[in-house]
Design a protein around this motif. Structure first.
Motif, PDB file in Angstrom:
ATOM      1  N   ASP A 223       3.444   1.910   5.762  1.00  0.00           N
ATOM      2  CA  ASP A 223       3.187   0.506   5.422  1.00  0.00           C
ATOM      3  C   ASP A 223       2.137  -0.108   6.362  1.00  0.00           C
ATOM      4  O   ASP A 223       2.017  -1.335   6.450  1.00  0.00           O
ATOM      5  CB  ASP A 223       4.496  -0.296   5.480  1.00  0.00           C
TER       6      ASP A 223
ATOM      7  N   GLU B 162      -4.260   2.318  -2.998  1.00  0.00           N
ATOM      8  CA  GLU B 162      -3.234   1.539  -3.696  1.00  0.00           C
ATOM      9  C   GLU B 162      -3.838   0.416  -4.525  1.00  0.00           C
ATOM     10  O   GLU B 162      -3.114  -0.414  -5.077  1.00  0.00           O
ATOM     11  CB  GLU B 162      -2.235   0.964  -2.687  1.00  0.00           C
TER      12      GLU B 162
ATOM     13  N   HIS C 141       2.411  -5.310  -0.625  1.00  0.00           N
ATOM     14  CA  HIS C 141       2.757  -3.978  -1.165  1.00  0.00           C
ATOM     15  C   HIS C 141       3.643  -4.050  -2.395  1.00  0.00           C
ATOM     16  O   HIS C 141       4.320  -3.096  -2.736  1.00  0.00           O
ATOM     17  CB  HIS C 141       3.465  -3.100  -0.119  1.00  0.00           C
TER      18      HIS C 141
END
Ligand code: UDP
Ligand code: MN
Length: 488
Positions: A352, A404, A430
């Motif tokens: 993360d 991402e 996220h």
């Protein structure tokens, strides 16, 4: 409770001097911990520890409070000694007065003096070299240990000597010394500028602990001031980088090194130690604050971060001019210990992270029609992203288009929550949603996936911010991503 000798510290705050006679805060009040921790049983046979406290011009009261809380709230058979390392303080009471005072304490206290101002890194190295305990516990000079702080730390090291453990750091106010328990729901990370930051413990780590909040949290980095480490392991793993000056960078350096070289770093949630968080540093940085920190961070980036150092350099381009000295010894250490690459750390320990392990581009995002660049204008959280003449200097014009599909700069992502905009910078979450973009490398469009609209040039009304419009193939919707590669 309050002593007769109040004094000013160098920030000008009045501090209360706490001596042994004045130590009358009840123990009960200092059971600041998760209730389930209170019934945990630790082995009687634990390794003992030396407590190393380095200081430069610390106030008397805070220094003594640290020492007394160690003595009063640790089983003495676990304390090998307390080592105070004076990093060339100038204040008189830290000389003979301190020396005479500590002679009468119940636990041996050794004072070591640095010949010249060296910084906390080299001062801690000196303290560590003089230590005799099986474990070294480092504390800042303005801490307060709570009852039961030590056993959980030592027990974890006994279980695995390659675990480096931190307590939860409670907050002591620098205005009024109010004591507030720290959270077991945050852990350590860092941003592109290599600033240490607290972030929420992610779900994957909660899941790993199966909801048991008494179990240690594996943390990507540590704040650095307060931790325990097996003394031999401290040596084996490379102690500290003695080429780092004064303050800064050493906590990330040690964090990366521990993880990359086969150890682990944890926050032991049943251990609490308070720390006075100060708004400003009360001491000088010889050579200039920025210069010192940049030098330390360059040493850290050059030795441990491989190609990911680019994120640091591109967002703070002035840094590359800073001379960081010779790091060959540290690189050899990395070699000898057969440490893993930084990409391994990002993938396995810190997925993360603000630094994406996989990304398509890193650099400016330029509009084909206006030839201007996206620019965060130094404004960030919840504010509109801007457009400005491309300056090629990194900084505010650096964005990364990640695997991402976020467009991010440091902690912030381009986010659109309404049809036709605006485009704002919001903390990356996220959770996909409004922060996902599709770059079409042929059409050169940046399509916002949720709204299905394209990023467009500014309108006549506001020439400083990009707009969102239905995709129409015009040049104003074409963008060039710097350092674009087709695979992430
Ligand atoms: N320190 C030191 N020499 C220095 C700078 C700091 O010995 O040149 C000591 C300082 O007195 C403190 C510890 O190192 O005990 C950590 O510094 P500080 O508390 O300022 O760091 P922070 O908690 O703000 O990160
Ligand atoms: Mn501190």
């Amino acid at each position: 409770m309050v002593s007769e000798t109040d004094q000013k510290d160098i920030t000008g705050t009045t501090l209360l001097t706490l001596g042994a006679r004045h130590w009358c805060i009840s123990h009960k009040q200092f059971w600041i911990t998760e209730p389930k921790c209170k019934t945990k049983v630790y082995p009687d046979e634990l390794p003992n520890t030396s407590v190393v406290i380095v200081f430069h011009n610390e106030a008397w009261s805070t220094l003594l409070r640290t020492v007394y809380s160690v003595i009063n709230r640790s089983p003495h058979y676990l304390l090998s000694e307390i080592i105070l390392v004076d990093d060339a303080s100038e204040r008189d009471f830290l000389k003979m007065t301190l020396e005479n005072y500590v002679k009468n304490l119940e636990v041996p206290v050794k004072i070591i003096r640095m010949e010249q101002r060296s910084g906390l890194i080299r001062a801690r190295l000196r303290g560590a070299a003089a230590s005799k305990g099986q474990v070294i516990t480092f504390l800042d000079a303005h801490c307060e240990c709570t009852l039961g702080w030590l056993e959980p730390l030592l027990a974890r090291i006994k279980e695995n000597r390659k675990t480096v453990v931190c307590p939860i750091i409670d907050l002591i106010s620098d205005d009024n010394f109010e004591y507030t328990a720290g959270s077991d729901m945050t852990y350590g990370g860092f941003n592109w500028k290599l600033n240490f930051r607290w972030y929420p413990v992610p779900q994957r780590e909660m899941d790993r602990r199966k909801g048991d909040r008494t179990l240690p949290v594996r943390t990507p980095t540590m704040a650095g001031g307060l931790f325990s480490i097996d003394r031999n392991y401290f040596e084996e793993i490379g102690a500290y980088d003695a080429g780092m000056d004064i303050w800064g960078g050493e906590n990330l350096e040690m964090s990366f090194r521990i993880w990359q070289c086969g150890g682990s770093l944890e926050i032991v949630t049943c251990s609490h130690v308070g720390h006075v968080f100060r708004k400003a540093t009360p001491y000088t940085f010889p050579g200039g604050t920025g210069h010192v920190i940049n030098k330390n961070n360059r040493r850290l980036a050059e030795v441990w971060m491989d190609e990911f150092k680019d994120f640091f350099y591109i967002i703070s381009p002035g840094v590359v001019k800073v001379d960081y000295g010779d790091v060959s010894v540290r690189k050899a250490l990395r070699e000898n210990l057969k440490c893993k690459p930084f990409s391994w750390y990002l993938e396995n320990i810190y997925p993360d992270s603000q630094i994406p392990r996989r990304y398509y581009s890193l650099g400016e995002i330029r509009n084909v029609e206006t030839n201007q660049c996206l620019d965060n204008m130094g404004r960030k959280d919840n504010e509109k992203v801007g457009m400005f003449n491309c300056h090629g200097m990194g900084g505010n014009q650096v964005f990364s288009y990640t695997a991402e599909k976020e467009i991010r700069t440091d902690d912030f992502c381009l986010d659109v929550s309404r049809l036709s905009g605006p485009v704002i910078m919001l903390k990356c979450h996220h959770m996909r949603g409004n922060q996902l973009w599709e770059y079409d490398a042929e059409k050169l469009t940046l399509r916002h996936i949720n709204s299905n609209q394209c990023l467009d040039e500014p309108s006549e009304d506001d020439k400083m911010v990009p707009t969102m419009k239905d995709c129409n193939g015009s040049r104003s919707q074409q963008w060039l991503l710097r350092n674009m590669t087709l695979s992430a």
